[in-house]
Scaffold this motif. Structure first.
Motif, PDB file in Angstrom:
ATOM      1  N   LEU A 149       9.660   3.819   7.226  1.00  0.00           N
ATOM      2  CA  LEU A 149      10.883   3.058   7.005  1.00  0.00           C
ATOM      3  C   LEU A 149      10.747   2.199   5.757  1.00  0.00           C
ATOM      4  CD1 LEU A 149      11.504   1.819  10.667  1.00  0.00           C
ATOM      5  CD2 LEU A 149      12.331   3.933   9.592  1.00  0.00           C
ATOM      6  N   LYS A 150      11.887   1.848   5.172  1.00  0.00           N
ATOM      7  CA  LYS A 150      11.902   0.989   3.986  1.00  0.00           C
ATOM      8  C   LYS A 150      12.906  -0.132   4.200  1.00  0.00           C
ATOM      9  CE  LYS A 150      11.454  -0.334  -0.401  1.00  0.00           C
ATOM     10  NZ  LYS A 150      12.020   0.432  -1.522  1.00  0.00           N
ATOM     11  N   ALA A 151      12.452  -1.359   3.932  1.00  0.00           N
ATOM     12  CA  ALA A 151      13.321  -2.529   4.025  1.00  0.00           C
ATOM     13  C   ALA A 151      13.183  -3.340   2.747  1.00  0.00           C
ATOM     14  CB  ALA A 151      12.952  -3.379   5.241  1.00  0.00           C
ATOM     15  N   ARG A 152      14.301  -3.551   2.066  1.00  0.00           N
ATOM     16  CA  ARG A 152      14.282  -4.334   0.827  1.00  0.00           C
ATOM     17  C   ARG A 152      14.648  -5.776   1.187  1.00  0.00           C
ATOM     18  NH1 ARG A 152      16.882  -2.532  -4.232  1.00  0.00           N
ATOM     19  NH2 ARG A 152      18.878  -2.622  -3.120  1.00  0.00           N
ATOM     20  N   ILE A 153      13.627  -6.644   1.163  1.00  0.00           N
ATOM     21  CA  ILE A 153      13.810  -8.015   1.658  1.00  0.00           C
ATOM     22  C   ILE A 153      13.693  -8.990   0.494  1.00  0.00           C
ATOM     23  CG2 ILE A 153      13.114  -9.697   3.385  1.00  0.00           C
ATOM     24  CD1 ILE A 153      14.143  -7.090   4.578  1.00  0.00           C
ATOM     25  N   SER A 154      14.772  -9.063  -0.285  1.00  0.00           N
ATOM     26  CA  SER A 154      14.874 -10.065  -1.351  1.00  0.00           C
ATOM     27  C   SER A 154      16.306 -10.580  -1.367  1.00  0.00           C
ATOM     28  CB  SER A 154      14.483  -9.471  -2.706  1.00  0.00           C
ATOM     29  OG  SER A 154      15.297  -8.365  -3.042  1.00  0.00           O
ATOM     30  N   SER A 155      16.528 -11.678  -2.062  1.00  0.00           N
ATOM     31  CA  SER A 155      17.792 -12.402  -1.924  1.00  0.00           C
ATOM     32  C   SER A 155      19.006 -11.569  -2.304  1.00  0.00           C
ATOM     33  CB  SER A 155      17.750 -13.686  -2.763  1.00  0.00           C
ATOM     34  OG  SER A 155      17.539 -13.377  -4.135  1.00  0.00           O
ATOM     35  N   SER A 156      18.914 -10.765  -3.347  1.00  0.00           N
ATOM     36  CA  SER A 156      20.078 -10.001  -3.786  1.00  0.00           C
ATOM     37  C   SER A 156      20.437  -8.896  -2.807  1.00  0.00           C
ATOM     38  CB  SER A 156      19.821  -9.397  -5.169  1.00  0.00           C
ATOM     39  OG  SER A 156      18.706  -8.522  -5.133  1.00  0.00           O
ATOM     40  N   LEU A 181       5.893   0.951   7.555  1.00  0.00           N
ATOM     41  CA  LEU A 181       7.049   0.199   7.082  1.00  0.00           C
ATOM     42  C   LEU A 181       6.722  -0.364   5.704  1.00  0.00           C
ATOM     43  CD1 LEU A 181       9.790  -1.322   7.372  1.00  0.00           C
ATOM     44  CD2 LEU A 181       8.508  -3.141   8.547  1.00  0.00           C
ATOM     45  N   MET A 182       7.478   0.049   4.693  1.00  0.00           N
ATOM     46  CA  MET A 182       7.320  -0.492   3.346  1.00  0.00           C
ATOM     47  C   MET A 182       8.356  -1.586   3.135  1.00  0.00           C
ATOM     48  SD  MET A 182       7.562   1.388  -0.416  1.00  0.00           S
ATOM     49  CE  MET A 182       5.942   2.152  -0.348  1.00  0.00           C
ATOM     50  N   ASP A 203       1.566  -1.966   7.603  1.00  0.00           N
ATOM     51  CA  ASP A 203       2.757  -2.274   6.814  1.00  0.00           C
ATOM     52  C   ASP A 203       2.373  -2.369   5.339  1.00  0.00           C
ATOM     53  OD1 ASP A 203       4.226  -2.374   9.130  1.00  0.00           O
ATOM     54  OD2 ASP A 203       4.306  -4.558   9.241  1.00  0.00           O
ATOM     55  N   ILE A 204       3.342  -2.115   4.470  1.00  0.00           N
ATOM     56  CA  ILE A 204       3.083  -2.023   3.035  1.00  0.00           C
ATOM     57  C   ILE A 204       3.980  -3.021   2.297  1.00  0.00           C
ATOM     58  CG2 ILE A 204       3.150  -0.507   1.012  1.00  0.00           C
ATOM     59  CD1 ILE A 204       3.011   1.876   3.117  1.00  0.00           C
ATOM     60  N   ILE A 205       3.369  -3.898   1.513  1.00  0.00           N
ATOM     61  CA  ILE A 205       4.120  -4.780   0.620  1.00  0.00           C
ATOM     62  C   ILE A 205       4.216  -4.083  -0.729  1.00  0.00           C
ATOM     63  CG2 ILE A 205       4.112  -6.957  -0.646  1.00  0.00           C
ATOM     64  CD1 ILE A 205       2.594  -8.205   1.697  1.00  0.00           C
ATOM     65  N   THR A 206       5.423  -3.716  -1.147  1.00  0.00           N
ATOM     66  CA  THR A 206       5.589  -3.101  -2.458  1.00  0.00           C
ATOM     67  C   THR A 206       6.123  -4.126  -3.454  1.00  0.00           C
ATOM     68  OG1 THR A 206       6.391  -1.131  -3.623  1.00  0.00           O
ATOM     69  CG2 THR A 206       7.937  -2.219  -2.122  1.00  0.00           C
ATOM     70  N   LEU A 231      -3.498  -9.448   4.732  1.00  0.00           N
ATOM     71  CA  LEU A 231      -4.503  -8.448   4.349  1.00  0.00           C
ATOM     72  C   LEU A 231      -5.582  -8.338   5.413  1.00  0.00           C
ATOM     73  CD1 LEU A 231      -4.865  -9.231   0.528  1.00  0.00           C
ATOM     74  CD2 LEU A 231      -3.639  -7.327   1.582  1.00  0.00           C
ATOM     75  N   GLN A 232      -5.954  -9.462   5.990  1.00  0.00           N
ATOM     76  CA  GLN A 232      -6.959  -9.434   7.059  1.00  0.00           C
ATOM     77  C   GLN A 232      -6.437  -8.682   8.284  1.00  0.00           C
ATOM     78  OE1 GLN A 232      -7.622 -13.653   7.438  1.00  0.00           O
ATOM     79  NE2 GLN A 232      -9.228 -13.696   5.856  1.00  0.00           N
ATOM     80  N   ARG A 233      -5.122  -8.661   8.487  1.00  0.00           N
ATOM     81  CA  ARG A 233      -4.530  -7.920   9.608  1.00  0.00           C
ATOM     82  C   ARG A 233      -4.365  -6.434   9.294  1.00  0.00           C
ATOM     83  NH1 ARG A 233      -0.987 -12.357   9.507  1.00  0.00           N
ATOM     84  NH2 ARG A 233       0.740 -11.060   8.727  1.00  0.00           N
ATOM     85  N   GLY A 234      -4.628  -6.028   8.051  1.00  0.00           N
ATOM     86  CA  GLY A 234      -4.494  -4.628   7.687  1.00  0.00           C
ATOM     87  C   GLY A 234      -3.224  -4.278   6.940  1.00  0.00           C
ATOM     88  N   VAL A 235      -2.510  -5.276   6.437  1.00  0.00           N
ATOM     89  CA  VAL A 235      -1.342  -5.030   5.596  1.00  0.00           C
ATOM     90  C   VAL A 235      -1.825  -4.523   4.240  1.00  0.00           C
ATOM     91  CG1 VAL A 235       0.640  -6.121   4.455  1.00  0.00           C
ATOM     92  CG2 VAL A 235       0.050  -6.726   6.818  1.00  0.00           C
ATOM     93  N   ARG A 236      -1.059  -3.622   3.641  1.00  0.00           N
ATOM     94  CA  ARG A 236      -1.471  -2.948   2.413  1.00  0.00           C
ATOM     95  C   ARG A 236      -0.603  -3.403   1.232  1.00  0.00           C
ATOM     96  NH1 ARG A 236      -4.372   1.754   3.855  1.00  0.00           N
ATOM     97  NH2 ARG A 236      -3.736   2.859   1.969  1.00  0.00           N
ATOM     98  N   LEU A 237      -1.192  -3.387   0.036  1.00  0.00           N
ATOM     99  CA  LEU A 237      -0.489  -3.760  -1.191  1.00  0.00           C
ATOM    100  C   LEU A 237      -0.180  -2.517  -2.013  1.00  0.00           C
ATOM    101  CD1 LEU A 237      -2.564  -6.878  -2.358  1.00  0.00           C
ATOM    102  CD2 LEU A 237      -0.448  -6.849  -1.004  1.00  0.00           C
ATOM    103  N   ASP A 238       1.087  -2.362  -2.395  1.00  0.00           N
ATOM    104  CA  ASP A 238       1.533  -1.250  -3.233  1.00  0.00           C
ATOM    105  C   ASP A 238       2.136  -1.809  -4.517  1.00  0.00           C
ATOM    106  OD1 ASP A 238       2.442   1.531  -3.819  1.00  0.00           O
ATOM    107  OD2 ASP A 238       4.415   0.593  -3.633  1.00  0.00           O
ATOM    108  N   VAL A 239       1.881  -1.153  -5.634  1.00  0.00           N
ATOM    109  CA  VAL A 239       2.323  -1.681  -6.926  1.00  0.00           C
ATOM    110  C   VAL A 239       3.839  -1.607  -7.082  1.00  0.00           C
ATOM    111  CG1 VAL A 239       2.249  -1.316  -9.425  1.00  0.00           C
ATOM    112  CG2 VAL A 239       0.130  -1.301  -8.085  1.00  0.00           C
ATOM    113  N   GLY A 240       4.452  -0.432  -6.931  1.00  0.00           N
ATOM    114  CA  GLY A 240       5.897  -0.308  -7.115  1.00  0.00           C
ATOM    115  C   GLY A 240       6.368  -0.938  -8.417  1.00  0.00           C
TER     116      GLY A 240
END
Length: 377
Positions: A149-156, A181-182, A203-206, A231-240
């Motif tokens: 799944l993809k969720a865009r979570i920013s103000s705009s 979930l990205m 989960d992935i932070i892009t 990150l300690q919980r296993g969340v992943r970082l994506d560049v995007g």
């Protein structure tokens, strides 16, 4: 007899290896004995890796905002697999799936939690667009195509809804077998701390190295405590990378502290492909070679790490029995100038130049590869 043997390709650790392909799979590695219908001897001049996976692209050609053609950003540039990150929601995912069946590049999707997908920039401003039953039905219809799944979570995008769309996304994730979930981050509100606190393992932070005020580093240049915990919980970082979501300053400061991305992705679509600052996944990867990451680290970010994060079976590793998806490339030295999404530039000395992609054993030589006359199909 094998279908193809590639001899003396240079792996990311610098060693030379042969690789044999048969019936769309990797058949043997190392010093391969035997004959093949076709042989290439790279003689150590070119590098060889598992096929590159771009885990954040936009290639639904009917999207009114972010669109492109899968093969233009895929095999034409040495990329064997692309994952569209939320261009379509439940309303259009079936159409997108049918369109991708004619592509040579392997195409997958992250389903936008808004059933409309990205028809407008604010698809999550109307909570009625977040339709759990429609998401569940789409995932059940296309289980091999929809990877997450993809969720865009920013103000705009969310406007006055704040963190609510992400809370709904987490509920839908639970209802659909804990698919990856990205989560797109950008300008606040909501605050990045509130976003990070909701994320769980896988989960992935892009857009992780964006230069906006709501970024992963504090004003003092330290990693936010909420991101450390995530990150300690296993969340992943994506560049995007994208047109507005990558800062050299943030990436360099993070990498200097050992905060590396799990995956390097382009967030490519027609405009930032043609006019920059993205151009290709290889161009984005080259930036990371010039700001402190090693070649093995960069290659892992678009192969095994990408496959693991999106649960792509049979991809991301050079192992017998895995899909015969490969990328052949040159590592070239010479002065080059790179730009980030904030208009800042960086002088570099190393570039990755893809020369061929192999998808399920089928060979696609890039334009650069054709110029070199080293590959006959």
């Amino acid at each position: 007899m094998f279908d193809l043997i590639i001899r003396r390709g240079r792996l990311s650790d610098g060693t030379l290896s042969d690789i044999a392909i048969h019936d769309g799979k990797i058949a043997a590695l190392g010093q391969v004995a035997g004959a093949a219908k076709c042989e290439w001897d790279l003689a150590g001049r070119y590098w060889l890796s598992a096929g590159w996976i771009d885990s954040h692209v936009h290639c639904y050609p009917k999207s009114p905002i972010y669109h492109d053609e899968a093969d233009r950003i895929g095999v034409d540039t040495g990329v064997t697999t692309v994952v569209d990150a939320g261009s379509t929601g439940a309303d259009d995912i079936d159409d997108f799936y049918q369109l991708t069946r004619s592509a040579d590049t392997r195409v997958y999707a992250l389903l936008n939690i808004a059933r409309s997908g990205i028809l407008t920039q604010n698809e999550l401003a109307d909570m009625a667009r977040i339709d759990g039953p429609a998401v569940r039905a789409a995932v059940q219809r296309l289980p091999g195509f929809i990877l997450g799944l993809k969720a865009r979570i920013s103000s705009s995008v969310v406007e006055k809804n704040g963190i609510q769309p992400l809370e709904r996304a987490k509920t839908m994730q639970q209802e659909n077998g804990r698919l990856p979930l990205m989560v797109h981050i950008g300008n606040n509100p909501p605050n990045l701390d509130d976003i990070a606190n909701l994320l769980t393992s896988g989960d992935i932070i892009t857009h992780c190295f964006n230069g906006k005020p709501n970024r992963i580093l504090t004003p003092e240049g330290e990693l936010r405590a909420s991101i450390t915990r995530a990150l300690q919980r296993g969340v992943r970082l994506d560049v995007g990378h994208g047109s507005a979501s990558f800062s050299f300053a943030v990436a360099q400061a993070a990498i200097a502290q050992g905060i590396l991305p799990h995956t390097i992705s382009s967030d490519i679509y027609c405009r930032n492909r043609l006019h920059g600052p993205v151009y290709t996944l290889a161009h984005v990867m080259s930036k990371f070679l010039n700001i402190g990451m090693t070649l093995p680290q960069v290659i892992d970010c678009v192969t095994c790490h990408a496959a693991d994060g999106l649960r792509l079976k049979g991809k991301g590793r050079l192992l017998p029995g895995e899909d015969a998806d490969l990328t052949l490339f040159a590592v070239e030295q010479g002065s080059c100038l790179f730009s980030d999404s904030d208009g800042q530039t960086l002088s570099g000395a190393t570039q990755l130049v893809p020369v061929a992609a192999v998808v399920g054993g089928q060979v696609f030589v890039t334009n650069e590869g054709k110029k070199r006359n080293d590959f006959s199909v």
